[in-house]
Design an enzyme around this catalytic site. Structure first.
Site, PDB file in Angstrom:
ATOM      1  N   LYS A  14       0.739  -1.170  -0.078  1.00  0.00           N
ATOM      2  CA  LYS A  14      -0.155  -0.078   0.097  1.00  0.00           C
ATOM      3  C   LYS A  14       1.137   1.361  -0.162  1.00  0.00           C
ATOM      4  CE  LYS A  14      -2.909   2.940   3.084  1.00  0.00           C
ATOM      5  NZ  LYS A  14      -3.217   3.163   4.418  1.00  0.00           N
ATOM      6  N   ASP A  22      -6.599   0.615   0.301  1.00  0.00           N
ATOM      7  CA  ASP A  22      -6.742   0.955   1.843  1.00  0.00           C
ATOM      8  C   ASP A  22      -7.974   0.498   2.260  1.00  0.00           C
ATOM      9  OD1 ASP A  22      -8.695   2.552   0.687  1.00  0.00           O
ATOM     10  OD2 ASP A  22      -7.944   4.534   1.950  1.00  0.00           O
TER      11      ASP A  22
END
Length: 214
Positions: free
Chosen positions: A126, A145
């Site tokens: 991420k 996310d």
């Protein structure tokens, strides 16, 4: 063709098109000036809002503006500066260690390759995807996310729960140049409309493309 007859890939591209229309100026919400500042801000954003991170980073970057100063920072001072972002001890430890590695192993330059970024403490896909996309303009993957995970599941684009597997599913459905655009605009939509506890389906402009409604 009605939306009910669209393939999953066609539906994904139509969702992306509408999100572009809804959020034409969407971009990374974190405030930063350099790749290392973006890296640090993204580490701080874990389980914390971007709004809160943006309140913390001005003082943090005024005191420690670059990898060298962050890598040499007193850990207790660093912890105090990032305390309000939550999990501050672990975040401070990772920031200091990552910046020390950037100085020692990468000549003080944040790497622009996924494999190298993932070597940094506290950096998973991420964070690496955010840094590559917004600091270097490289779409190496889809940033997953909490918003992207929730909406992609609700839209029926993935049945997986692990971020890496969700990312793999989305990469198959989206053209590579749109990978980060998808994430950013889905995040905006998740904040504004498709909220975790009370999604506003009656005003959602992609509701007809959503598995919650079909």
């Amino acid at each position: 063709m009605t939306t009910k007859k669209l393939s999953k890939k066609q539906r994904t591209l139509e969702i992306l098109s509408r999100l572009h229309h809804l959020y034409p100026d969407a971009t990374c919400s974190l405030t930063y000036q350099t790749p290392v500042q973006l890296l640090v801000a993204t580490i701080l954003s874990a389980q914390c809002t971007d709004e809160r991170v943006n309140k913390v980073t001005p003082a943090l970057f005024a005191r420690f503006p670059d990898a060298e100063s962050l890598g040499d920072a007193d850990i207790l001072e660093l912890e105090e500066l990032v305390r309000s972002t939550g999990f501050y001890r672990n975040k401070a430890k990772n920031i200091k260690a990552a910046c020390r590695m950037i100085v020692d192993d990468f000549n003080s330059v944040v790497p622009n390759e996924m494999t190298e970024l993932l070597k940094l403490p506290g950096v998973a896909r991420k964070t690496a995807n955010v840094v590559l996309a917004h600091a270097y303009g490289i779409n190496a993957g889809v940033t997953v996310d909490t918003h992207v995970k929730r909406l992609s599941q609700r839209l029926g684009l993935t049945k997986n729960t692990e971020p890496v597997k969700i990312e793999q599913d989305l990469m198959k459905l989206l053209p590579q140049p749109e990978w980060e655009n998808w994430s950013i605009r889905l995040i905006y939509h998740g904040r504004a409309v498709c909220k975790a506890r009370s999604p506003e389906c009656d005003v959602c402009e992609i509701a007809d493309l959503c598995q919650m409604k079909i």
